[in-house]
Design a protein around this motif. Structure first.
Motif, PDB file in Angstrom:
ATOM      1  N   SER A   1       0.802  -1.209   0.000  1.00 20.29           N
ATOM      2  CA  SER A   1       0.000   0.000   0.000  1.00 20.29           C
ATOM      3  C   SER A   1       0.837   1.262   0.000  1.00 20.29           C
ATOM      4  O   SER A   1       2.044   1.229  -0.123  1.00 20.29           O
ATOM      5  CB  SER A   1      -0.940  -0.010   1.199  1.00 20.29           C
ATOM      6  N   GLN A   2       0.156   2.366   0.178  1.00 19.05           N
ATOM      7  CA  GLN A   2       0.785   3.682   0.128  1.00 19.05           C
ATOM      8  C   GLN A   2       0.303   4.531   1.280  1.00 19.05           C
ATOM      9  O   GLN A   2      -0.882   4.551   1.594  1.00 19.05           O
ATOM     10  CB  GLN A   2       0.403   4.368  -1.192  1.00 19.05           C
ATOM     11  N   GLY A   3       1.202   5.258   1.914  1.00 21.31           N
ATOM     12  CA  GLY A   3       0.831   6.273   2.884  1.00 21.31           C
ATOM     13  C   GLY A   3       0.328   5.729   4.201  1.00 21.31           C
ATOM     14  O   GLY A   3       0.719   4.657   4.638  1.00 21.31           O
ATOM     15  N   THR A   4      -0.564   6.497   4.845  1.00 21.15           N
ATOM     16  CA  THR A   4      -1.101   6.101   6.143  1.00 21.15           C
ATOM     17  C   THR A   4      -2.610   6.245   6.140  1.00 21.15           C
ATOM     18  O   THR A   4      -3.177   6.999   5.378  1.00 21.15           O
ATOM     19  CB  THR A   4      -0.542   6.991   7.269  1.00 21.15           C
ATOM     20  N   GLY A   5      -3.272   5.504   7.004  1.00 24.18           N
ATOM     21  CA  GLY A   5      -4.722   5.629   7.114  1.00 24.18           C
ATOM     22  C   GLY A   5      -5.434   4.301   6.962  1.00 24.18           C
ATOM     23  O   GLY A   5      -4.833   3.245   7.014  1.00 24.18           O
ATOM     24  N   GLN A   6      -6.736   4.351   6.740  1.00 22.24           N
ATOM     25  CA  GLN A   6      -7.542   3.138   6.629  1.00 22.24           C
ATOM     26  C   GLN A   6      -7.314   2.451   5.292  1.00 22.24           C
ATOM     27  O   GLN A   6      -7.140   3.094   4.279  1.00 22.24           O
ATOM     28  CB  GLN A   6      -9.023   3.480   6.763  1.00 22.24           C
ATOM     29  N   THR A   7      -7.341   1.115   5.310  1.00 15.95           N
ATOM     30  CA  THR A   7      -7.152   0.371   4.076  1.00 15.95           C
ATOM     31  C   THR A   7      -8.312  -0.544   3.740  1.00 15.95           C
ATOM     32  O   THR A   7      -8.476  -0.935   2.604  1.00 15.95           O
ATOM     33  CB  THR A   7      -5.888  -0.504   4.154  1.00 15.95           C
ATOM     34  N   SER A   8      -9.106  -0.937   4.714  1.00 16.06           N
ATOM     35  CA  SER A   8     -10.108  -1.978   4.476  1.00 16.06           C
ATOM     36  C   SER A   8     -11.084  -1.580   3.377  1.00 16.06           C
ATOM     37  O   SER A   8     -11.425  -2.389   2.517  1.00 16.06           O
ATOM     38  CB  SER A   8     -10.844  -2.325   5.764  1.00 16.06           C
ATOM     39  N   ALA A   9     -11.564  -0.335   3.388  1.00 18.78           N
ATOM     40  CA  ALA A   9     -12.513   0.089   2.361  1.00 18.78           C
ATOM     41  C   ALA A   9     -11.848   0.167   1.004  1.00 18.78           C
ATOM     42  O   ALA A   9     -12.462  -0.065  -0.017  1.00 18.78           O
ATOM     43  CB  ALA A   9     -13.104   1.446   2.734  1.00 18.78           C
ATOM     44  N   VAL A  10     -10.562   0.462   1.006  1.00 16.73           N
ATOM     45  CA  VAL A  10      -9.838   0.621  -0.252  1.00 16.73           C
ATOM     46  C   VAL A  10      -9.665  -0.716  -0.966  1.00 16.73           C
ATOM     47  O   VAL A  10      -9.802  -0.810  -2.172  1.00 16.73           O
ATOM     48  CB  VAL A  10      -8.467   1.284   0.002  1.00 16.73           C
ATOM     49  N   VAL A  11      -9.382  -1.770  -0.219  1.00 18.85           N
ATOM     50  CA  VAL A  11      -9.174  -3.074  -0.841  1.00 18.85           C
ATOM     51  C   VAL A  11     -10.435  -3.934  -0.838  1.00 18.85           C
ATOM     52  O   VAL A  11     -10.398  -5.077  -1.246  1.00 18.85           O
ATOM     53  CB  VAL A  11      -8.003  -3.843  -0.183  1.00 18.85           C
ATOM     54  N   ASP A  12     -11.555  -3.373  -0.377  1.00 21.48           N
ATOM     55  CA  ASP A  12     -12.839  -4.060  -0.393  1.00 21.48           C
ATOM     56  C   ASP A  12     -12.827  -5.384   0.359  1.00 21.48           C
ATOM     57  O   ASP A  12     -13.520  -6.322  -0.026  1.00 21.48           O
ATOM     58  CB  ASP A  12     -13.318  -4.284  -1.839  1.00 21.48           C
ATOM     59  N   VAL A  13     -12.033  -5.468   1.391  1.00 19.88           N
ATOM     60  CA  VAL A  13     -11.979  -6.661   2.233  1.00 19.88           C
ATOM     61  C   VAL A  13     -12.043  -6.195   3.688  1.00 19.88           C
ATOM     62  O   VAL A  13     -11.269  -5.317   4.075  1.00 19.88           O
ATOM     63  CB  VAL A  13     -10.670  -7.458   1.995  1.00 19.88           C
ATOM     64  N   PRO A  14     -12.952  -6.750   4.496  1.00 20.73           N
ATOM     65  CA  PRO A  14     -13.010  -6.338   5.901  1.00 20.73           C
ATOM     66  C   PRO A  14     -11.689  -6.621   6.614  1.00 20.73           C
ATOM     67  O   PRO A  14     -11.005  -7.605   6.313  1.00 20.73           O
ATOM     68  CB  PRO A  14     -14.124  -7.210   6.488  1.00 20.73           C
ATOM     69  N   THR A  15     -11.331  -5.756   7.540  1.00 21.80           N
ATOM     70  CA  THR A  15     -10.108  -5.904   8.314  1.00 21.80           C
ATOM     71  C   THR A  15     -10.449  -6.263   9.753  1.00 21.80           C
ATOM     72  O   THR A  15     -11.274  -5.590  10.376  1.00 21.80           O
ATOM     73  CB  THR A  15      -9.291  -4.599   8.297  1.00 21.80           C
ATOM     74  N   LEU A  16      -9.818  -7.318  10.268  1.00 14.09           N
ATOM     75  CA  LEU A  16     -10.015  -7.714  11.661  1.00 14.09           C
ATOM     76  C   LEU A  16      -8.837  -7.243  12.500  1.00 14.09           C
ATOM     77  O   LEU A  16      -7.702  -7.237  12.042  1.00 14.09           O
ATOM     78  CB  LEU A  16     -10.137  -9.235  11.784  1.00 14.09           C
ATOM     79  N   GLY A  17      -9.134  -6.876  13.745  1.00 11.46           N
ATOM     80  CA  GLY A  17      -8.079  -6.571  14.698  1.00 11.46           C
ATOM     81  C   GLY A  17      -7.435  -7.852  15.196  1.00 11.46           C
ATOM     82  O   GLY A  17      -7.857  -8.967  14.857  1.00 11.46           O
ATOM     83  N   LEU A  18      -6.430  -7.699  16.031  1.00 11.86           N
ATOM     84  CA  LEU A  18      -5.659  -8.848  16.494  1.00 11.86           C
ATOM     85  C   LEU A  18      -6.513  -9.885  17.217  1.00 11.86           C
ATOM     86  O   LEU A  18      -6.463 -11.074  16.896  1.00 11.86           O
ATOM     87  CB  LEU A  18      -4.526  -8.355  17.390  1.00 11.86           C
ATOM     88  N   ALA A  19      -7.315  -9.456  18.173  1.00 10.01           N
ATOM     89  CA  ALA A  19      -8.130 -10.401  18.947  1.00 10.01           C
ATOM     90  C   ALA A  19      -9.168 -11.088  18.065  1.00 10.01           C
ATOM     91  O   ALA A  19      -9.348 -12.317  18.141  1.00 10.01           O
ATOM     92  CB  ALA A  19      -8.813  -9.679  20.108  1.00 10.01           C
ATOM     93  N   GLU A  20      -9.852 -10.326  17.210  1.00  4.40           N
ATOM     94  CA  GLU A  20     -10.854 -10.920  16.313  1.00  4.40           C
ATOM     95  C   GLU A  20     -10.202 -11.907  15.353  1.00  4.40           C
ATOM     96  O   GLU A  20     -10.758 -12.965  15.056  1.00  4.40           O
ATOM     97  CB  GLU A  20     -11.546  -9.828  15.500  1.00  4.40           C
ATOM     98  N   ALA A  21      -9.019 -11.541  14.853  1.00  2.71           N
ATOM     99  CA  ALA A  21      -8.322 -12.420  13.914  1.00  2.71           C
ATOM    100  C   ALA A  21      -7.940 -13.732  14.564  1.00  2.71           C
ATOM    101  O   ALA A  21      -8.089 -14.803  13.973  1.00  2.71           O
ATOM    102  CB  ALA A  21      -7.078 -11.710  13.364  1.00  2.71           C
ATOM    103  N   ARG A  22      -7.486 -13.678  15.805  1.00  4.42           N
ATOM    104  CA  ARG A  22      -7.107 -14.918  16.508  1.00  4.42           C
ATOM    105  C   ARG A  22      -8.317 -15.816  16.723  1.00  4.42           C
ATOM    106  O   ARG A  22      -8.227 -17.036  16.588  1.00  4.42           O
ATOM    107  CB  ARG A  22      -6.417 -14.577  17.827  1.00  4.42           C
ATOM    108  N   LYS A  23      -9.460 -15.211  17.038  1.00  2.00           N
ATOM    109  CA  LYS A  23     -10.682 -16.010  17.190  1.00  2.00           C
ATOM    110  C   LYS A  23     -11.063 -16.675  15.875  1.00  2.00           C
ATOM    111  O   LYS A  23     -11.445 -17.848  15.839  1.00  2.00           O
ATOM    112  CB  LYS A  23     -11.834 -15.123  17.675  1.00  2.00           C
ATOM    113  N   ARG A  24     -10.987 -15.921  14.806  1.00  2.00           N
ATOM    114  CA  ARG A  24     -11.348 -16.463  13.474  1.00  2.00           C
ATOM    115  C   ARG A  24     -10.407 -17.592  13.084  1.00  2.00           C
ATOM    116  O   ARG A  24     -10.839 -18.627  12.572  1.00  2.00           O
ATOM    117  CB  ARG A  24     -11.291 -15.319  12.467  1.00  2.00           C
ATOM    118  N   LEU A  25      -9.114 -17.415  13.331  1.00  2.00           N
ATOM    119  CA  LEU A  25      -8.140 -18.455  13.016  1.00  2.00           C
ATOM    120  C   LEU A  25      -8.407 -19.706  13.841  1.00  2.00           C
ATOM    121  O   LEU A  25      -8.374 -20.821  13.329  1.00  2.00           O
ATOM    122  CB  LEU A  25      -6.717 -17.949  13.286  1.00  2.00           C
TER     123      LEU A  25
END
Length: 196
Positions: free
Chosen positions: A167-191
């Motif tokens: 990616s480029q720069g700083t800021g939010q990315t989830s809307a840009v790549v059209d894929v929801p982004t999970l935080g660390l705790a949510e990601a560990r639960k999903r895994l």
């Protein structure tokens, strides 16, 4: 401006070795290790060989030209590298990869399952530590890191089928790549749920 999802738990990008003058102020825990293979129209090549203008496979838009490539050293200090910066060894299969590869812990990666009800999500790589054999591996020597830049962030195909955010720069990315982004705790639960 578009940006990179940074998932460092520490938010520290300086060496922890007691303020040693040789501390690594240049290291960061995101980007592609030069050895990481990326998909191009002619096959898989190491990230360290990609040049501006060359096309790589993206998750949402197929092959796209890379606008800019930056390279930097990492793990270059003579002092011990803190463990939260160590690359992660990812065995085949967890991310759709068909080969073992090393991934930096602050990278964002695409996680998908075979379950039709699950939507693909972007997760912090460090969430995978301890899952399906993913372990940090001591960077015993200098490892060049490559960043591939586009007009907006893209998930790029690596290691025979995984996708890593570039990616480029700083800021939010989830809307840009059209894929929801999970935080660390949510990601560990999903895994964890996906591995049962």
């Amino acid at each position: 401006m578009f940006g990179r999802a940074r998932f460092s738990e520490s938010k520290r990008h300086l060496c922890e070795a007691g303020g040693h003058p040789d501390g690594c102020a240049v290291c960061s825990a995101f980007g592609l290790l030069d050895e990481t293979e990326v998909m191009t129209p002619t096959g898989w090549v190491s990230a360290g060989q990609v040049m501006p203008g060359e096309e790589v496979m993206t998750y949402s838009d197929g092959f796209l030209p890379v606008l800019r490539v930056t390279r930097r050293p990492s793990f270059s200090s003579r002092v011990t590298c803190p463990g939260h910066f160590w690359p992660l060894m990812v065995a085949p299969g967890l991310l759709g990869n068909d080969r073992t590869f090393r991934l930096l812990p602050d990278d964002a990666v695409l996680f998908d399952t075979d379950d039709a009800e699950d939507v693909p999500v972007m997760i912090p790589a460090r969430a995978m530590i301890g899952c399906a054999g993913v372990v940090p591996c001591d960077p015993a020597q200098r490892q060049p890191v490559t960043e591939l830049w586009f007009a907006r962030p893209h998930l790029v195909a690596v290691a025979g089928g995984a996708y890593v955010l570039c990616s480029q720069g700083t800021g939010q990315t989830s809307a840009v790549v059209d894929v929801p982004t999970l935080g660390l705790a949510e990601a560990r639960k999903r895994l964890h749920a996906a591995r049962q």
